[in-house]
Design a protein around this motif. Sequence first.
Motif, PDB file in Angstrom:
ATOM      1  N   ARG A  27       0.811  -1.217   0.000  1.00 37.52           N
ATOM      2  CA  ARG A  27       0.000   0.000   0.000  1.00 37.52           C
ATOM      3  C   ARG A  27       0.843   1.265   0.000  1.00 37.52           C
ATOM      4  NH1 ARG A  27      -5.416  -1.461   3.239  1.00 37.52           N
ATOM      5  NH2 ARG A  27      -5.610  -3.547   2.370  1.00 37.52           N
ATOM      6  N   LEU A  28       2.107   1.135   0.413  1.00 39.29           N
ATOM      7  CA  LEU A  28       3.064   2.240   0.353  1.00 39.29           C
ATOM      8  C   LEU A  28       4.357   1.720  -0.256  1.00 39.29           C
ATOM      9  CD1 LEU A  28       3.051   4.182   3.776  1.00 39.29           C
ATOM     10  CD2 LEU A  28       2.255   4.989   1.568  1.00 39.29           C
ATOM     11  N   SER A  29       5.067   2.606  -0.891  1.00 40.99           N
ATOM     12  CA  SER A  29       6.401   2.297  -1.394  1.00 40.99           C
ATOM     13  C   SER A  29       7.425   2.684  -0.334  1.00 40.99           C
ATOM     14  CB  SER A  29       6.651   3.094  -2.673  1.00 40.99           C
ATOM     15  OG  SER A  29       8.033   3.165  -2.952  1.00 40.99           O
ATOM     16  N   GLY A  30       8.499   1.919  -0.261  1.00 38.94           N
ATOM     17  CA  GLY A  30       9.575   2.257   0.662  1.00 38.94           C
ATOM     18  C   GLY A  30      10.219   3.587   0.333  1.00 38.94           C
ATOM     19  N   ALA A  31      10.047   4.067  -0.871  1.00 41.25           N
ATOM     20  CA  ALA A  31      10.615   5.350  -1.283  1.00 41.25           C
ATOM     21  C   ALA A  31       9.624   6.499  -1.104  1.00 41.25           C
ATOM     22  CB  ALA A  31      11.058   5.273  -2.743  1.00 41.25           C
ATOM     23  N   SER A  32       8.441   6.220  -0.577  1.00 39.74           N
ATOM     24  CA  SER A  32       7.431   7.272  -0.460  1.00 39.74           C
ATOM     25  C   SER A  32       7.688   8.159   0.758  1.00 39.74           C
ATOM     26  CB  SER A  32       6.029   6.654  -0.349  1.00 39.74           C
ATOM     27  OG  SER A  32       5.876   6.026   0.902  1.00 39.74           O
ATOM     28  N   PRO A  33       7.361   9.432   0.638  1.00 35.51           N
ATOM     29  CA  PRO A  33       7.499  10.324   1.792  1.00 35.51           C
ATOM     30  C   PRO A  33       6.673   9.858   2.994  1.00 35.51           C
ATOM     31  CG  PRO A  33       7.222  11.617  -0.205  1.00 35.51           C
ATOM     32  CD  PRO A  33       6.986  10.179  -0.571  1.00 35.51           C
ATOM     33  N   ALA A  34       5.478   9.335   2.765  1.00 33.78           N
ATOM     34  CA  ALA A  34       4.633   8.882   3.879  1.00 33.78           C
ATOM     35  C   ALA A  34       5.336   7.794   4.687  1.00 33.78           C
ATOM     36  CB  ALA A  34       3.285   8.379   3.366  1.00 33.78           C
ATOM     37  N   PHE A  35       5.916   6.825   3.993  1.00 35.93           N
ATOM     38  CA  PHE A  35       6.634   5.742   4.680  1.00 35.93           C
ATOM     39  C   PHE A  35       7.808   6.295   5.474  1.00 35.93           C
ATOM     40  CE2 PHE A  35      10.177   2.702   4.629  1.00 35.93           C
ATOM     41  CZ  PHE A  35       9.617   1.672   5.382  1.00 35.93           C
ATOM     42  N   GLN A  36       8.576   7.179   4.859  1.00 32.55           N
ATOM     43  CA  GLN A  36       9.753   7.732   5.530  1.00 32.55           C
ATOM     44  C   GLN A  36       9.356   8.596   6.723  1.00 32.55           C
ATOM     45  OE1 GLN A  36      12.655   6.585   5.021  1.00 32.55           O
ATOM     46  NE2 GLN A  36      12.158   5.452   3.180  1.00 32.55           N
ATOM     47  N   TRP A  37       8.298   9.383   6.593  1.00 35.89           N
ATOM     48  CA  TRP A  37       7.832  10.196   7.721  1.00 35.89           C
ATOM     49  C   TRP A  37       7.374   9.320   8.881  1.00 35.89           C
ATOM     50  CZ3 TRP A  37       8.925  14.805   9.129  1.00 35.89           C
ATOM     51  CH2 TRP A  37       9.151  15.809   8.199  1.00 35.89           C
TER      52      TRP A  37
END
Length: 82
Positions: A27-37
């Motif tokens: 549902r999220l990519s490891g490169a997505s800002p949401a995941f990193q935040w």
Amino acid sequence: MPIFVELVGWLGAFLVLGAYILVSTGRLSGASPAFQWMNALGAAFFVFNTWWHGAIPSMVLNIIWSGIGFAALWRIRRIPHP
């Protein structure tokens, strides 16, 4: 104060676990800002909680974890988007 520290720790746990679940289910990519935040903030919240409890090895791990997340966010921000 102890209740606040525990709430911050639990929020950190939910953020890191939620990020892992969302990436693992696609549902999220490891490169997505949401995941990193989610990872960076969750780890930062853990730093506060583990510092309070004197769990230095966990605190150091989460400082590094949070640093990795914020560094990834810095890289994502610098990449030009169309």
